[in-house]
Write a protein that holds these residues in place. Structure first.
Motif, mmCIF file in Angstrom:
data_model
loop_
_atom_site.group_PDB
_atom_site.id
_atom_site.type_symbol
_atom_site.label_atom_id
_atom_site.label_comp_id
_atom_site.label_asym_id
_atom_site.label_seq_id
_atom_site.Cartn_x
_atom_site.Cartn_y
_atom_site.Cartn_z
ATOM 1 N N PHE A 209 0.739 -1.370 -0.110
ATOM 2 C CA PHE A 209 -0.125 -0.079 -0.056
ATOM 3 C C PHE A 209 0.892 1.210 -0.084
ATOM 4 O O PHE A 209 0.559 2.232 -0.835
ATOM 5 N N ASP A 210 1.742 1.034 0.806
ATOM 6 C CA ASP A 210 2.839 2.334 0.734
ATOM 7 C C ASP A 210 4.287 1.804 1.301
ATOM 8 O O ASP A 210 4.429 0.730 1.538
ATOM 9 N N ALA A 211 5.267 2.710 1.314
ATOM 10 C CA ALA A 211 6.602 2.334 1.620
ATOM 11 C C ALA A 211 6.874 1.713 2.868
ATOM 12 O O ALA A 211 7.752 1.241 3.215
ATOM 13 N N ASP A 212 5.738 1.993 3.824
ATOM 14 C CA ASP A 212 5.993 2.114 5.321
ATOM 15 C C ASP A 212 5.535 0.465 5.539
ATOM 16 O O ASP A 212 5.573 -0.199 6.655
ATOM 17 N N SER A 213 4.662 -0.151 4.677
ATOM 18 C CA SER A 213 3.820 -1.256 5.024
ATOM 19 C C SER A 213 4.191 -2.513 3.966
ATOM 20 O O SER A 213 3.293 -3.218 3.780
ATOM 21 N N ALA A 214 5.487 -2.487 3.446
ATOM 22 C CA ALA A 214 5.885 -3.637 2.582
ATOM 23 C C ALA A 214 5.979 -4.920 3.434
ATOM 24 O O ALA A 214 6.437 -4.870 4.448
ATOM 25 N N ALA A 215 5.415 -5.917 2.712
ATOM 26 C CA ALA A 215 4.943 -7.273 3.605
ATOM 27 C C ALA A 215 6.140 -8.230 3.197
ATOM 28 O O ALA A 215 6.222 -9.336 3.707
ATOM 29 N N ALA A 216 7.056 -7.739 2.126
ATOM 30 C CA ALA A 216 7.934 -8.830 1.815
ATOM 31 C C ALA A 216 9.237 -7.957 1.440
ATOM 32 O O ALA A 216 8.998 -6.851 0.716
ATOM 33 N N PRO A 217 10.632 -8.233 1.366
ATOM 34 C CA PRO A 217 11.694 -7.600 0.920
ATOM 35 C C PRO A 217 11.604 -7.424 -0.406
ATOM 36 O O PRO A 217 11.210 -8.186 -1.385
ATOM 37 N N GLY A 218 12.067 -5.985 -1.003
ATOM 38 C CA GLY A 218 11.831 -5.854 -2.473
ATOM 39 C C GLY A 218 10.426 -5.438 -2.799
ATOM 40 O O GLY A 218 10.223 -5.199 -4.053
ATOM 41 N N GLN A 219 9.648 -5.580 -2.011
ATOM 42 C CA GLN A 219 7.972 -5.159 -2.562
ATOM 43 C C GLN A 219 7.913 -3.732 -2.758
ATOM 44 O O GLN A 219 8.179 -2.942 -2.090
ATOM 45 N N LEU A 220 7.419 -3.557 -4.127
ATOM 46 C CA LEU A 220 7.246 -2.066 -4.394
ATOM 47 C C LEU A 220 5.981 -1.628 -4.003
ATOM 48 O O LEU A 220 5.002 -2.313 -3.774
ATOM 49 N N THR A 221 5.779 -0.476 -4.149
ATOM 50 C CA THR A 221 4.249 0.328 -3.728
ATOM 51 C C THR A 221 3.531 0.351 -4.916
ATOM 52 O O THR A 221 3.987 0.110 -6.093
ATOM 53 N N LEU A 222 2.104 0.457 -4.636
ATOM 54 C CA LEU A 222 1.262 0.400 -5.741
ATOM 55 C C LEU A 222 1.472 1.552 -6.510
ATOM 56 O O LEU A 222 1.601 1.455 -7.857
ATOM 57 N N ALA A 223 2.005 2.766 -6.082
ATOM 58 C CA ALA A 223 2.255 3.854 -6.898
ATOM 59 C C ALA A 223 3.516 3.652 -7.701
ATOM 60 O O ALA A 223 3.657 3.993 -8.949
ATOM 61 N N GLU A 224 4.414 3.084 -7.179
ATOM 62 C CA GLU A 224 5.722 2.821 -7.924
ATOM 63 C C GLU A 224 5.251 1.698 -9.305
ATOM 64 O O GLU A 224 5.665 1.830 -10.456
ATOM 65 N N MET A 225 4.622 0.734 -8.904
ATOM 66 C CA MET A 225 4.316 -0.308 -9.942
ATOM 67 C C MET A 225 3.155 0.355 -11.080
ATOM 68 O O MET A 225 3.454 0.179 -12.227
ATOM 69 N N HIS A 226 2.229 1.127 -10.716
ATOM 70 C CA HIS A 226 1.357 1.750 -11.443
ATOM 71 C C HIS A 226 2.042 2.637 -12.440
ATOM 72 O O HIS A 226 1.748 3.129 -13.302
ATOM 73 N N ASP A 227 2.661 3.831 -11.603
ATOM 74 C CA ASP A 227 3.171 4.901 -12.386
ATOM 75 C C ASP A 227 4.715 4.865 -12.803
ATOM 76 O O ASP A 227 4.684 5.160 -13.885
ATOM 77 N N ARG A 228 5.585 4.494 -11.947
ATOM 78 C CA ARG A 228 6.906 4.520 -12.438
ATOM 79 C C ARG A 228 7.141 3.609 -13.373
ATOM 80 O O ARG A 228 7.936 3.842 -14.170
ATOM 81 N N TYR A 229 6.773 2.343 -13.062
ATOM 82 C CA TYR A 229 7.166 1.444 -14.098
ATOM 83 C C TYR A 229 6.054 0.802 -14.951
ATOM 84 O O TYR A 229 5.999 -0.226 -15.498
ATOM 85 N N ARG A 230 4.929 1.707 -15.139
ATOM 86 C CA ARG A 230 4.013 1.672 -16.221
ATOM 87 C C ARG A 230 3.318 0.153 -16.279
ATOM 88 O O ARG A 230 2.986 -0.316 -17.087
ATOM 89 N N TRP A 231 3.078 -0.110 -14.854
ATOM 90 C CA TRP A 231 2.103 -1.657 -14.993
ATOM 91 C C TRP A 231 0.992 -1.653 -15.836
ATOM 92 O O TRP A 231 0.637 -2.572 -16.320
ATOM 93 N N PRO A 232 -0.023 -0.688 -15.882
ATOM 94 C CA PRO A 232 -0.986 -0.920 -16.842
ATOM 95 C C PRO A 232 -0.785 -1.109 -18.286
ATOM 96 O O PRO A 232 -1.513 -1.803 -19.050
ATOM 97 N N SER A 233 0.253 -0.890 -18.668
ATOM 98 C CA SER A 233 0.772 -0.497 -20.175
ATOM 99 C C SER A 233 1.578 -2.028 -20.354
ATOM 100 O O SER A 233 1.802 -2.431 -21.627
ATOM 101 N N ILE A 234 1.942 -3.015 -19.478
ATOM 102 C CA ILE A 234 2.779 -3.957 -19.674
ATOM 103 C C ILE A 234 1.979 -5.043 -20.218
ATOM 104 O O ILE A 234 1.132 -5.680 -19.683
ATOM 105 N N ASP A 235 2.483 -5.729 -21.454
ATOM 106 C CA ASP A 235 1.913 -7.084 -21.871
ATOM 107 C C ASP A 235 3.155 -7.770 -22.341
ATOM 108 O O ASP A 235 4.218 -7.683 -22.268
ATOM 109 N N GLU A 236 2.654 -8.927 -23.166
ATOM 110 C CA GLU A 236 3.655 -9.973 -23.737
ATOM 111 C C GLU A 236 4.686 -9.157 -24.739
ATOM 112 O O GLU A 236 5.774 -9.665 -25.088
#
Length: 340
Positions: A209-236
Protein backbone atom coordinates in the motif's frame (compact mmCIF):
# COMPACT_ATOMS: atom_id res chain seq x y z
CA UNK A 1 -5.22 -10.79 -17.21
CA UNK A 2 -2.44 -10.60 -14.65
CA UNK A 3 -3.75 -9.04 -11.46
CA UNK A 4 -1.92 -6.36 -9.52
CA UNK A 5 -2.61 -7.24 -5.89
CA UNK A 6 -1.93 -4.77 -3.10
CA UNK A 7 -1.03 -6.35 0.22
CA UNK A 8 -2.71 -4.39 3.00
CA UNK A 9 -1.17 -4.53 6.47
CA UNK A 10 -2.77 -2.77 9.45
CA UNK A 11 -3.32 -3.43 13.14
CA UNK A 12 -6.93 -2.17 13.08
CA UNK A 13 -9.70 -3.59 10.92
CA UNK A 14 -11.06 -0.11 10.19
CA UNK A 15 -7.67 1.06 8.95
CA UNK A 16 -7.25 -2.08 6.87
CA UNK A 17 -10.63 -1.58 5.24
CA UNK A 18 -9.92 2.08 4.46
CA UNK A 19 -6.51 1.32 2.95
CA UNK A 20 -7.97 -1.52 0.90
CA UNK A 21 -10.68 0.73 -0.52
CA UNK A 22 -8.10 3.38 -1.38
CA UNK A 23 -5.83 0.84 -3.09
CA UNK A 24 -8.71 -0.40 -5.24
CA UNK A 25 -9.57 3.18 -6.15
CA UNK A 26 -5.96 3.85 -7.14
CA UNK A 27 -5.79 1.02 -9.66
CA UNK A 28 -5.17 -2.20 -7.76
CA UNK A 29 -7.06 -5.11 -9.28
CA UNK A 30 -7.36 -6.88 -5.95
CA UNK A 31 -6.22 -6.44 -2.37
CA UNK A 32 -4.81 -9.02 0.00
CA UNK A 33 -5.96 -8.43 3.56
CA UNK A 34 -3.28 -9.64 5.94
CA UNK A 35 -5.39 -10.70 8.91
CA UNK A 36 -2.24 -11.74 10.77
CA UNK A 37 -1.34 -8.07 11.19
CA UNK A 38 -4.53 -7.26 13.14
CA UNK A 39 -4.33 -6.78 16.87
CA UNK A 40 -5.96 -9.44 19.09
CA UNK A 41 -9.71 -8.95 19.11
CA UNK A 42 -9.81 -6.96 15.87
CA UNK A 43 -11.10 -9.98 13.96
CA UNK A 44 -14.42 -9.27 15.63
CA UNK A 45 -14.68 -6.22 13.36
CA UNK A 46 -14.02 -7.89 10.00
CA UNK A 47 -17.71 -7.51 9.19
CA UNK A 48 -16.80 -4.04 7.91
CA UNK A 49 -15.02 -5.73 5.01
CA UNK A 50 -18.49 -6.10 3.48
CA UNK A 51 -17.97 -2.51 2.35
CA UNK A 52 -15.37 -3.70 -0.14
CA UNK A 53 -16.37 -4.86 -3.61
CA UNK A 54 -16.98 -8.64 -3.58
CA UNK A 55 -14.49 -10.69 -5.52
CA UNK A 56 -11.79 -8.04 -5.35
CA UNK A 57 -10.07 -9.07 -2.14
CA UNK A 58 -8.57 -12.14 -0.59
CA UNK A 59 -7.91 -13.10 3.01
CA UNK A 60 -4.53 -14.22 4.35
CA UNK A 61 -3.44 -15.03 7.89
CA UNK A 62 0.27 -15.66 7.43
CA UNK A 63 2.17 -17.56 10.15
CA UNK A 64 5.59 -16.43 11.35
CA UNK A 65 7.17 -19.43 9.65
CA UNK A 66 6.18 -17.97 6.26
CA UNK A 67 7.10 -14.37 6.98
CA UNK A 68 3.84 -13.37 8.65
CA UNK A 69 2.90 -12.21 12.13
CA UNK A 70 0.49 -14.88 13.34
CA UNK A 71 1.55 -17.21 16.14
CA UNK A 72 -1.85 -18.80 16.68
CA UNK A 73 -2.34 -22.50 15.85
CA UNK A 74 -3.58 -23.42 12.41
CA UNK A 75 -6.93 -24.60 13.77
CA UNK A 76 -7.60 -21.01 14.89
CA UNK A 77 -6.46 -19.40 11.67
CA UNK A 78 -8.77 -21.41 9.40
CA UNK A 79 -12.03 -20.16 11.03
CA UNK A 80 -10.70 -16.59 10.88
CA UNK A 81 -10.03 -16.93 7.16
CA UNK A 82 -13.43 -18.48 6.47
CA UNK A 83 -15.14 -15.78 8.48
CA UNK A 84 -13.47 -13.10 6.37
CA UNK A 85 -14.30 -14.83 3.09
CA UNK A 86 -17.92 -15.00 4.18
CA UNK A 87 -17.88 -11.19 4.01
CA UNK A 88 -17.31 -11.26 0.25
CA UNK A 89 -13.72 -12.08 -0.63
CA UNK A 90 -14.03 -15.50 -2.17
CA UNK A 91 -10.30 -16.25 -2.13
CA UNK A 92 -8.00 -17.47 0.61
CA UNK A 93 -4.22 -17.52 0.42
CA UNK A 94 -3.07 -20.58 2.35
CA UNK A 95 0.45 -21.88 2.93
CA UNK A 96 1.27 -25.11 1.10
CA UNK A 97 3.37 -26.39 4.01
CA UNK A 98 0.40 -25.99 6.35
CA UNK A 99 -1.89 -27.59 3.75
CA UNK A 100 0.30 -30.69 3.82
CA UNK A 101 1.00 -30.64 7.55
CA UNK A 102 -2.60 -30.57 8.77
CA UNK A 103 -5.15 -32.79 7.00
CA UNK A 104 -7.80 -31.65 9.47
CA UNK A 105 -7.26 -27.98 8.67
CA UNK A 106 -7.25 -28.80 4.98
CA UNK A 107 -10.56 -30.62 5.32
CA UNK A 108 -12.11 -27.81 7.38
CA UNK A 109 -10.98 -25.25 4.84
CA UNK A 110 -12.29 -27.20 1.86
CA UNK A 111 -15.61 -27.89 3.59
CA UNK A 112 -15.98 -24.28 4.65
CA UNK A 113 -15.36 -22.99 1.15
CA UNK A 114 -17.79 -25.44 -0.40
CA UNK A 115 -20.51 -24.18 1.92
CA UNK A 116 -19.99 -20.56 0.91
CA UNK A 117 -21.75 -18.73 -1.86
CA UNK A 118 -20.26 -15.27 -2.40
CA UNK A 119 -22.34 -13.40 -4.97
CA UNK A 120 -21.07 -14.46 -8.40
CA UNK A 121 -17.55 -15.11 -7.14
CA UNK A 122 -16.75 -18.73 -6.49
CA UNK A 123 -14.63 -19.20 -3.39
CA UNK A 124 -11.26 -20.85 -3.73
CA UNK A 125 -7.71 -21.25 -2.47
CA UNK A 126 -4.41 -19.85 -3.63
CA UNK A 127 -1.63 -22.03 -2.27
CA UNK A 128 1.58 -20.19 -1.44
CA UNK A 129 5.15 -21.03 -0.56
CA UNK A 130 7.78 -18.60 0.77
CA UNK A 131 11.50 -19.15 1.22
CA UNK A 132 13.33 -16.19 2.74
CA UNK A 133 16.75 -17.77 2.28
CA UNK A 134 17.08 -19.05 -1.28
CA UNK A 135 15.47 -20.63 -4.31
CA UNK A 136 13.78 -23.93 -3.41
CA UNK A 137 15.99 -26.74 -4.66
CA UNK A 138 12.94 -28.65 -5.85
CA UNK A 139 11.26 -25.66 -7.47
CA UNK A 140 9.88 -27.47 -10.52
CA UNK A 141 8.53 -30.38 -8.46
CA UNK A 142 7.10 -27.98 -5.87
CA UNK A 143 5.24 -25.99 -8.52
CA UNK A 144 3.89 -29.18 -10.07
CA UNK A 145 2.68 -30.51 -6.70
CA UNK A 146 0.97 -27.26 -5.77
CA UNK A 147 -0.65 -26.91 -9.17
CA UNK A 148 -2.00 -30.47 -8.96
CA UNK A 149 -4.13 -29.84 -5.88
CA UNK A 150 -7.74 -29.99 -7.16
CA UNK A 151 -9.09 -27.30 -4.85
CA UNK A 152 -6.69 -24.53 -5.87
CA UNK A 153 -7.42 -21.65 -8.20
CA UNK A 154 -3.81 -20.56 -8.36
CA UNK A 155 -0.39 -20.85 -6.77
CA UNK A 156 2.22 -18.41 -5.55
CA UNK A 157 5.90 -19.19 -4.99
CA UNK A 158 8.27 -16.58 -3.60
CA UNK A 159 11.92 -16.84 -2.68
CA UNK A 160 14.81 -14.55 -1.86
CA UNK A 161 16.79 -13.69 -4.96
CA UNK A 162 20.46 -14.51 -4.48
CA UNK A 163 21.23 -12.58 -7.68
CA UNK A 164 19.43 -11.06 -10.63
CA UNK A 165 19.58 -14.27 -12.67
CA UNK A 166 17.13 -15.86 -10.22
CA UNK A 167 14.44 -13.89 -12.04
CA UNK A 168 14.76 -16.16 -15.05
CA UNK A 169 13.59 -19.14 -12.98
CA UNK A 170 10.58 -17.08 -11.92
CA UNK A 171 9.88 -16.18 -15.56
CA UNK A 172 9.82 -19.86 -16.49
CA UNK A 173 7.36 -20.67 -13.69
CA UNK A 174 5.06 -17.89 -14.85
CA UNK A 175 5.33 -18.78 -18.53
CA UNK A 176 4.57 -22.45 -17.91
CA UNK A 177 1.86 -21.80 -15.33
CA UNK A 178 -0.37 -19.89 -17.71
CA UNK A 179 -2.72 -17.68 -15.69
CA UNK A 180 -2.54 -19.82 -12.57
CA UNK A 181 0.97 -19.13 -11.20
CA UNK A 182 2.65 -16.18 -9.54
CA UNK A 183 6.42 -16.38 -9.04
CA UNK A 184 8.26 -13.71 -7.12
CA UNK A 185 11.93 -13.17 -6.39
CA UNK A 186 12.16 -11.16 -3.19
CA UNK A 187 14.78 -8.52 -2.50
CA UNK A 188 16.10 -5.69 -4.67
CA UNK A 189 17.53 -8.08 -7.27
CA UNK A 190 14.05 -9.54 -7.80
CA UNK A 191 12.41 -6.38 -9.14
CA UNK A 192 12.27 -7.86 -12.65
CA UNK A 193 9.97 -10.67 -11.53
CA UNK A 194 7.54 -8.21 -9.98
CA UNK A 195 7.32 -5.69 -12.81
CA UNK A 196 7.36 -8.12 -15.74
CA UNK A 197 4.76 -10.58 -14.39
CA UNK A 198 2.13 -9.31 -16.82
CA UNK A 199 4.48 -9.89 -19.75
CA UNK A 200 4.38 -13.61 -19.00
CA UNK A 201 0.66 -13.85 -18.28
CA UNK A 202 1.16 -14.68 -14.61
CA UNK A 203 -1.63 -15.00 -12.08
CA UNK A 204 -0.56 -11.85 -10.26
CA UNK A 205 2.13 -9.55 -8.99
CA UNK A 206 2.06 -8.11 -5.49
CA UNK A 207 2.80 -4.62 -4.20
CA UNK A 208 2.46 -2.74 -0.91
CA UNK A 209 0.00 0.00 0.00
CA UNK A 210 2.86 2.36 0.85
CA UNK A 211 6.59 2.33 1.57
CA UNK A 212 6.05 1.79 5.30
CA UNK A 213 3.92 -1.33 4.98
CA UNK A 214 5.85 -3.63 2.65
CA UNK A 215 5.04 -7.23 3.52
CA UNK A 216 8.13 -8.74 1.87
CA UNK A 217 11.68 -7.66 1.00
CA UNK A 218 11.81 -5.73 -2.26
CA UNK A 219 8.06 -5.22 -2.49
CA UNK A 220 7.31 -2.09 -4.52
CA UNK A 221 4.50 0.28 -3.67
CA UNK A 222 1.27 0.49 -5.65
CA UNK A 223 2.30 3.94 -6.88
CA UNK A 224 5.70 2.68 -8.04
CA UNK A 225 4.22 -0.26 -9.91
CA UNK A 226 1.36 1.68 -11.42
CA UNK A 227 3.08 4.96 -12.25
CA UNK A 228 6.87 4.62 -12.24
CA UNK A 229 7.03 1.21 -13.90
CA UNK A 230 3.98 1.53 -16.18
CA UNK A 231 2.13 -1.56 -14.94
CA UNK A 232 -1.12 -0.83 -16.87
CA UNK A 233 0.74 -0.85 -20.22
CA UNK A 234 2.85 -3.99 -19.78
CA UNK A 235 1.88 -6.98 -21.92
CA UNK A 236 3.56 -9.84 -23.77
CA UNK A 237 5.01 -7.46 -26.38
CA UNK A 238 6.59 -5.02 -23.92
CA UNK A 239 10.27 -4.38 -24.65
CA UNK A 240 12.82 -4.33 -21.84
CA UNK A 241 15.36 -1.60 -21.24
CA UNK A 242 17.20 -0.74 -18.05
CA UNK A 243 20.28 0.44 -16.25
CA UNK A 244 22.82 -2.15 -15.11
CA UNK A 245 24.75 -1.25 -11.97
CA UNK A 246 25.79 -2.13 -8.44
CA UNK A 247 24.39 -0.20 -6.64
CA UNK A 248 21.62 1.04 -8.88
CA UNK A 249 18.71 2.33 -6.76
CA UNK A 250 20.04 5.90 -7.01
CA UNK A 251 19.55 6.04 -10.79
CA UNK A 252 17.04 8.55 -12.17
CA UNK A 253 16.93 6.56 -15.41
CA UNK A 254 13.64 4.75 -14.68
CA UNK A 255 11.83 8.05 -14.07
CA UNK A 256 13.30 9.74 -17.15
CA UNK A 257 12.93 6.90 -19.64
CA UNK A 258 9.58 5.54 -18.50
CA UNK A 259 8.12 9.03 -18.74
CA UNK A 260 9.60 9.35 -22.24
CA UNK A 261 8.20 5.95 -23.25
CA UNK A 262 4.76 7.00 -22.05
CA UNK A 263 4.90 10.28 -23.97
CA UNK A 264 6.03 8.49 -27.13
CA UNK A 265 3.38 5.78 -26.65
CA UNK A 266 6.09 3.10 -26.72
CA UNK A 267 5.36 -0.37 -25.38
CA UNK A 268 8.53 -0.50 -23.29
CA UNK A 269 9.71 -0.33 -19.69
CA UNK A 270 13.03 0.77 -18.20
CA UNK A 271 14.13 -0.90 -14.96
CA UNK A 272 16.96 -0.63 -12.43
CA UNK A 273 18.96 -3.86 -12.77
CA UNK A 274 21.04 -4.82 -9.75
CA UNK A 275 23.82 -6.99 -11.21
CA UNK A 276 26.56 -8.20 -8.85
CA UNK A 277 29.85 -6.35 -9.10
CA UNK A 278 32.01 -9.02 -10.78
CA UNK A 279 32.54 -9.51 -14.51
CA UNK A 280 31.11 -13.00 -14.15
CA UNK A 281 27.88 -11.54 -12.79
CA UNK A 282 27.61 -9.14 -15.71
CA UNK A 283 28.35 -11.82 -18.30
CA UNK A 284 25.84 -14.25 -16.76
CA UNK A 285 23.06 -11.65 -16.88
CA UNK A 286 23.82 -10.66 -20.46
CA UNK A 287 24.01 -14.30 -21.60
CA UNK A 288 20.66 -15.00 -19.92
CA UNK A 289 19.01 -12.05 -21.66
CA UNK A 290 20.45 -12.84 -25.09
CA UNK A 291 19.45 -16.51 -24.93
CA UNK A 292 15.78 -15.67 -24.36
CA UNK A 293 14.30 -13.87 -27.32
CA UNK A 294 10.89 -13.89 -25.58
CA UNK A 295 12.29 -11.43 -23.03
CA UNK A 296 12.46 -8.74 -25.74
CA UNK A 297 15.54 -7.11 -24.19
CA UNK A 298 16.46 -4.18 -26.43
CA UNK A 299 19.16 -2.23 -24.62
CA UNK A 300 20.78 -1.19 -21.38
CA UNK A 301 22.49 1.79 -19.87
CA UNK A 302 25.64 0.78 -17.99
CA UNK A 303 26.94 2.35 -14.81
CA UNK A 304 29.64 1.48 -12.28
CA UNK A 305 31.25 -0.97 -11.86
CA UNK A 306 30.17 -2.52 -15.14
CA UNK A 307 31.42 -0.04 -17.73
CA UNK A 308 34.72 -1.92 -18.10
CA UNK A 309 32.92 -5.26 -17.84
CA UNK A 310 30.71 -4.28 -20.77
CA UNK A 311 33.77 -3.43 -22.86
CA UNK A 312 35.31 -6.81 -22.08
CA UNK A 313 32.07 -8.64 -22.83
CA UNK A 314 31.47 -6.91 -26.14
CA UNK A 315 35.07 -7.29 -27.33
CA UNK A 316 35.20 -5.88 -30.86
CA UNK A 317 31.48 -5.09 -31.02
CA UNK A 318 31.88 -1.50 -29.80
CA UNK A 319 31.78 1.83 -31.53
CA UNK A 320 34.53 4.40 -31.11
CA UNK A 321 35.39 6.12 -28.87
CA UNK A 322 34.34 3.44 -26.35
CA UNK A 323 37.34 1.31 -27.27
CA UNK A 324 39.67 4.26 -26.75
CA UNK A 325 38.05 5.42 -23.52
CA UNK A 326 38.07 1.89 -22.13
CA UNK A 327 34.42 1.90 -21.03
CA UNK A 328 30.94 1.30 -22.43
CA UNK A 329 27.97 3.40 -21.33
CA UNK A 330 25.22 1.94 -23.51
CA UNK A 331 24.38 -1.47 -24.94
CA UNK A 332 21.93 -2.03 -27.78
CA UNK A 333 20.48 -5.34 -28.87
CA UNK A 334 19.28 -5.78 -32.43
CA UNK A 335 18.14 -9.05 -33.99
CA UNK A 336 19.91 -11.04 -31.30
CA UNK A 337 23.19 -9.18 -31.80
CA UNK A 338 24.64 -6.99 -29.07
CA UNK A 339 26.64 -3.81 -29.60
CA UNK A 340 28.10 -1.06 -27.47
Amino acid sequence: MTMLITTVVADRAETMCARAAEALAQGSDMVELRLDSLLPGEEAHIGMFEKLAPGRWMATCRPVSEGGMSRVPIEHRVPRLLSAVRMGAGLIDFEYAEWNRSPLARTDLARGLSDLSVADHAPGVILSHHDFQRRPENLEALVHEMSSVPEVKGIKVAWMAENICCNFDAFEVMRRGSTHAAAICMGEAGLLSRVLAAKFGALASYCSFDADSAAAPGQLTLAEMHDRYRWPSIDEATELFGVIGCPVTHSVGPDVFNDAFARANMNAVYLPLLVGGRYEDFAAFMDACLSRDWLDARGFSVTLPHKVHALRYLADRVDPPADLIGAVNTIRIEDGEVWG
